[in-house]
Design a protein around this motif. Structure first.
Motif, mmCIF file in Angstrom:
data_model
loop_
_atom_site.group_PDB
_atom_site.id
_atom_site.type_symbol
_atom_site.label_atom_id
_atom_site.label_comp_id
_atom_site.label_asym_id
_atom_site.label_seq_id
_atom_site.Cartn_x
_atom_site.Cartn_y
_atom_site.Cartn_z
ATOM 1 N N PRO A 123 0.815 -1.231 0.000
ATOM 2 C CA PRO A 123 0.000 0.000 0.000
ATOM 3 C C PRO A 123 0.841 1.271 0.000
ATOM 4 C CG PRO A 123 -0.838 -1.542 1.639
ATOM 5 C CD PRO A 123 0.449 -2.116 1.134
ATOM 6 N N MET A 124 2.006 1.229 0.651
ATOM 7 C CA MET A 124 2.873 2.409 0.680
ATOM 8 C C MET A 124 3.483 2.688 -0.687
ATOM 9 S SD MET A 124 2.830 4.043 3.461
ATOM 10 C CE MET A 124 4.246 5.085 3.229
ATOM 11 N N VAL A 125 3.561 1.633 -1.518
ATOM 12 C CA VAL A 125 4.048 1.821 -2.887
ATOM 13 C C VAL A 125 2.916 2.407 -3.737
ATOM 14 C CG1 VAL A 125 4.892 0.603 -4.950
ATOM 15 C CG2 VAL A 125 5.742 -0.029 -2.680
ATOM 16 N N MET A 126 1.704 1.875 -3.532
ATOM 17 C CA MET A 126 0.556 2.311 -4.333
ATOM 18 C C MET A 126 0.225 3.789 -4.124
ATOM 19 S SD MET A 126 -1.877 -0.932 -3.453
ATOM 20 C CE MET A 126 -3.402 -0.275 -4.116
ATOM 21 N N ALA A 127 0.201 4.210 -2.866
ATOM 22 C CA ALA A 127 -0.270 5.579 -2.573
ATOM 23 C C ALA A 127 0.327 6.093 -1.268
ATOM 24 C CB ALA A 127 -1.803 5.577 -2.492
ATOM 25 N N GLY A 128 1.618 5.880 -1.089
ATOM 26 C CA GLY A 128 2.256 6.208 0.191
ATOM 27 C C GLY A 128 2.130 7.665 0.607
ATOM 28 N N GLU A 129 2.304 8.573 -0.357
ATOM 29 C CA GLU A 129 2.259 9.994 0.027
ATOM 30 C C GLU A 129 0.866 10.362 0.549
ATOM 31 O OE1 GLU A 129 3.916 10.521 -3.866
ATOM 32 O OE2 GLU A 129 4.965 12.317 -3.159
ATOM 33 N N THR A 130 -0.160 9.836 -0.119
ATOM 34 C CA THR A 130 -1.524 10.136 0.304
ATOM 35 C C THR A 130 -1.814 9.483 1.661
ATOM 36 O OG1 THR A 130 -2.039 10.040 -2.040
ATOM 37 C CG2 THR A 130 -3.909 10.210 -0.561
ATOM 38 N N LEU A 131 -1.313 8.279 1.851
ATOM 39 C CA LEU A 131 -1.532 7.594 3.140
ATOM 40 C C LEU A 131 -0.847 8.361 4.280
ATOM 41 C CD1 LEU A 131 -1.059 3.912 1.903
ATOM 42 C CD2 LEU A 131 -3.174 4.870 2.862
ATOM 43 N N TYR A 311 12.488 2.066 -10.125
ATOM 44 C CA TYR A 311 13.022 3.430 -10.017
ATOM 45 C C TYR A 311 12.334 4.355 -11.012
ATOM 46 C CZ TYR A 311 16.557 3.516 -6.424
ATOM 47 O OH TYR A 311 17.173 3.541 -5.204
ATOM 48 N N GLU A 312 12.095 3.833 -12.216
ATOM 49 C CA GLU A 312 11.445 4.658 -13.240
ATOM 50 C C GLU A 312 10.000 4.997 -12.807
ATOM 51 O OE1 GLU A 312 12.519 6.337 -15.483
ATOM 52 O OE2 GLU A 312 10.923 6.707 -16.940
ATOM 53 N N ALA A 313 9.301 3.999 -12.287
ATOM 54 C CA ALA A 313 7.925 4.248 -11.823
ATOM 55 C C ALA A 313 7.931 5.259 -10.672
ATOM 56 C CB ALA A 313 7.269 2.937 -11.383
ATOM 57 N N GLY A 314 8.893 5.128 -9.782
ATOM 58 C CA GLY A 314 8.994 6.053 -8.654
ATOM 59 C C GLY A 314 9.319 7.468 -9.119
ATOM 60 N N ARG A 315 10.139 7.557 -10.158
ATOM 61 C CA ARG A 315 10.501 8.872 -10.696
ATOM 62 C C ARG A 315 9.295 9.515 -11.396
ATOM 63 N NH1 ARG A 315 12.048 11.201 -14.958
ATOM 64 N NH2 ARG A 315 11.751 9.394 -16.299
ATOM 65 N N TYR A 320 1.886 5.406 -11.604
ATOM 66 C CA TYR A 320 2.864 4.412 -12.082
ATOM 67 C C TYR A 320 3.294 3.398 -11.002
ATOM 68 C CZ TYR A 320 3.086 6.506 -16.669
ATOM 69 O OH TYR A 320 2.748 6.947 -17.914
ATOM 70 N N PRO A 321 3.613 3.858 -9.783
ATOM 71 C CA PRO A 321 3.992 2.860 -8.773
ATOM 72 C C PRO A 321 2.881 1.844 -8.481
ATOM 73 C CG PRO A 321 4.743 5.018 -8.093
ATOM 74 C CD PRO A 321 3.855 5.231 -9.285
ATOM 75 N N ALA A 322 1.624 2.290 -8.509
ATOM 76 C CA ALA A 322 0.510 1.362 -8.259
ATOM 77 C C ALA A 322 0.411 0.336 -9.382
ATOM 78 C CB ALA A 322 -0.807 2.125 -8.104
ATOM 79 N N VAL A 323 0.653 0.768 -10.613
ATOM 80 C CA VAL A 323 0.619 -0.152 -11.756
ATOM 81 C C VAL A 323 1.755 -1.173 -11.613
ATOM 82 C CG1 VAL A 323 0.823 -0.371 -14.264
ATOM 83 C CG2 VAL A 323 -0.388 1.586 -13.288
ATOM 84 N N LEU A 324 2.937 -0.659 -11.320
ATOM 85 C CA LEU A 324 4.113 -1.524 -11.156
ATOM 86 C C LEU A 324 3.847 -2.579 -10.082
ATOM 87 C CD1 LEU A 324 7.594 -1.345 -11.458
ATOM 88 C CD2 LEU A 324 7.203 -0.792 -9.073
ATOM 89 N N ASN A 325 3.315 -2.131 -8.954
ATOM 90 C CA ASN A 325 3.093 -3.040 -7.829
ATOM 91 C C ASN A 325 2.076 -4.133 -8.174
ATOM 92 O OD1 ASN A 325 3.199 -3.766 -4.893
ATOM 93 N ND2 ASN A 325 1.033 -3.252 -5.109
ATOM 94 N N LYS A 351 5.563 -4.394 -19.633
ATOM 95 C CA LYS A 351 4.488 -4.260 -20.626
ATOM 96 C C LYS A 351 3.242 -3.637 -19.990
ATOM 97 C CE LYS A 351 5.667 -8.026 -23.828
ATOM 98 N NZ LYS A 351 6.021 -7.221 -24.982
ATOM 99 N N THR A 352 2.952 -3.992 -18.745
ATOM 100 C CA THR A 352 1.771 -3.416 -18.078
ATOM 101 C C THR A 352 1.989 -1.922 -17.842
ATOM 102 O OG1 THR A 352 1.518 -5.534 -16.942
ATOM 103 C CG2 THR A 352 0.146 -3.731 -16.155
ATOM 104 N N VAL A 353 3.162 -1.583 -17.332
ATOM 105 C CA VAL A 353 3.449 -0.164 -17.048
ATOM 106 C C VAL A 353 3.370 0.661 -18.332
ATOM 107 C CG1 VAL A 353 5.241 1.457 -16.278
ATOM 108 C CG2 VAL A 353 4.844 -0.640 -14.978
ATOM 109 N N SER A 354 3.845 0.075 -19.458
ATOM 110 C CA SER A 354 3.854 0.849 -20.700
ATOM 111 C C SER A 354 2.444 1.077 -21.258
ATOM 112 C CB SER A 354 4.744 0.167 -21.744
ATOM 113 O OG SER A 354 4.109 -1.019 -22.161
ATOM 114 N N ARG A 355 1.453 0.342 -20.744
ATOM 115 C CA ARG A 355 0.070 0.572 -21.191
ATOM 116 C C ARG A 355 -0.659 1.617 -20.343
ATOM 117 N NH1 ARG A 355 1.540 -3.860 -23.190
ATOM 118 N NH2 ARG A 355 0.575 -5.122 -24.797
ATOM 119 N N HIS A 356 -0.010 2.081 -19.302
ATOM 120 C CA HIS A 356 -0.621 3.105 -18.442
ATOM 121 C C HIS A 356 -0.222 4.478 -18.982
ATOM 122 C CE1 HIS A 356 -2.079 5.044 -14.793
ATOM 123 N NE2 HIS A 356 -0.913 5.612 -14.617
ATOM 124 N N HIS A 357 -1.169 5.127 -19.651
ATOM 125 C CA HIS A 357 -0.835 6.426 -20.241
ATOM 126 C C HIS A 357 -1.499 7.517 -19.427
ATOM 127 C CE1 HIS A 357 0.636 4.189 -23.627
ATOM 128 N NE2 HIS A 357 -0.533 3.564 -23.711
#
Ligand code: NDP
Ligand code: MG
Length: 392
Positions: A123-131, A311-315, A320-325, A351-357
């Motif tokens: 969950p901290m990866v998905m939406a840590g700042e909001t949490l 790292y790319e998703a985090g940047r 993006y981090p939620a998709v990656l996770n 491939k999943t991350v690259s479909r998140h536009h």
């Protein structure tokens, strides 16, 4: 003496937490697990908690008849977990379930203004700042259990306010290297049994595979970025095979503070429970003469592409981090079931991350994070099925 609820009590963290709770002489108020009824029943009989919750519907129904008097079985599914995570009588909640299923119970604990010991990193990866913002708003305390975020948390303890970015120049995030750090040759043929052999830690299957792909370090980098509001570019991963230095912080003045101990999860678990106090733990004192030397090596981003993907998703931020996770959870599940190769894991994630536009780089709202997670799971499952079919 405090009342504690443990979500994920039958897991690696959960079982170690019960040892720490025994050591502290605290009362177990509630326990929750998914489907390991044998272990769960034994725990309920030994600790006699007032509340118990089993996520799996069939397992919960099965347990019903053998619950001791004095224990109330909460509803199955996420409903029971949410209730257990926000009980009025609980002084503390340890969230140690594996995967994004811990998201809704974590939100419930935050909104109940609890002291939360958090192992469940997803969950901290998905939406840590909001949490974290929610935790500030509801005056909930989140204390990390994972050894590296715990180490960083401990190193940052002396700072007066939460503006860590102003004081910190670098975070040294240590990694054991996982099962394949010294593996020669192709990783395509490695089996789940091999990936589950971790050199230093004895953990649940999902995180052990994440350690082998180095995705675990990537997830931790995002977790730490979110937890302490730091740019991910300040977080440097070091392969440290001895697993004695659990991470370190370099401050602007050049000072480096590290936290060290024997690699034993009972220490960070207990610290998260007793924070801000320190009490005697069950962990063996560190013998530096025996450790002799500490090695630090650069990670191989090419051989372990999951680290670079994280790292790319985090940047990029945003969803993006939620998709990656989510994609990673699906890919690891397929690998463990023999339906994907070890080397398919980064392919499915990429491939999943690259479909998140999405151009929205703001931290996702809690509702958006859940929606993105669901979308990414469906996409990742399609991609995994396609890869499998192509190989036949
Ligand atoms: P395990 O797989 O060993 O245990 C997971 C626990 O969660 C089990 O009790 C399991 O129950 C329970 N669980 C799984 N799904 C559900 C569900 N849907 N509802 C209720 N309970 C559920 O994992 P770990 O203990 O290794 O890891 C737990 C978390 O802690 C993860 O997020 C991991 O990343 C993090 N972590 C773990 C570390 C470790 O040393 N193990 C170190 C740092 C972080 P059941 O047994 O019934 O399936
Ligand atoms: Mg860790």
């Amino acid at each position: 003496m405090k009342n504690i609820c443990i979500l994920g009590s039958t897991g690696s963290i959960g079982r170690n937490a019960l040892k720490a709770v025994d050591n502290l002489g605290w009362k177990v108020l509630g326990l929750a697990a998914n489907s390991n009824i044998g272990e769960f029943r034994a725990q309920v009989r030994a600790y006699r908690p007032k509340y118990a919750a089993v996520f799996d519907y069939k397992a919960s129904a099965e347990l019903k008849g053998s619950i001791p008097r004095g224990t109330r079985l909460l509803p199955p599914g996420v409903e029971g977990l949410i209730e257990l995570a926000s009980l009025k009588e609980a002084d503390l909640v340890l969230n140690a379930v594996s995967g994004s299923v811990g998201f809704a119970p974590l939100v419930a604990s935050i909104r109940a203004s609890k002291h939360i010991a958090l192992a469940n990193k997803e969950p901290m990866v998905m939406a840590g700042e909001t949490l974290i913002s929610e935790a500030v708003r509801w005056q909930a305390k989140i204390i990390p259990v994972d050894s590296e975020p715990s180490a960083i948390f401990q190193c940052l303890e002396g700072l007066k306010d939460r503006n860590y970015d102003a004081a910190v120049s670098r975070i040294f995030l240590t990694a054991s290297g996982g099962a394949f750090y010294r593996h020669k040759g192709s990783l395509a043929a490695v089996t789940p049994a091999k990936a589950l052999k971790h050199p230093t830690w004895n953990m649940g299957p999902k995180i052990t595979v994440d350690s082998a792909t180095l995705m675990n370090k990537g997830l931790e980098a995002i977790e730490i970025k979110n937890f302490f509001s730091l740019p991910i570019s300040k977080i440097q991963v070091l392969i440290h095979p001895q697993s004695v230095m659990h991470s370190a912080v370099e401050f602007k003045d050049g000072s480096v503070l590290a936290q060290m101990s024997e690699p034993d999860m009972r220490l960070p678990i207990q610290y998260a429970l007793t924070y801000p106090e320190r009490v005697k733990s069950l962990v063996k004192p560190l013998n530096l003469f025996k450790v002799k030397s500490l090695d630090f090596n650069e990670p191989d981003f090419r051989r372990f592409p999951c680290l670079a993907l994280a790292y790319e998703a985090g940047r990029l931020g945003g969803g993006y981090p939620a998709v990656l996770n989510a994609a990673n959870e699906v890919a690891v599940d397929r690998f463990l079931k023999g339906a994907a190769l070890f080397t398919d894991i980064p392919v499915i994630v990429e491939k999943t991350v690259s479909r998140h536009h999405s151009r929205d780089r703001r931290p996702p709202t809690l509702a958006d994070a859940v929606e993105i997670d669901q979308w990414a799971r469906t996409k990742a499952a399609e991609i995994a099925a396609h890869l499998k079919k192509k190989r036949k």
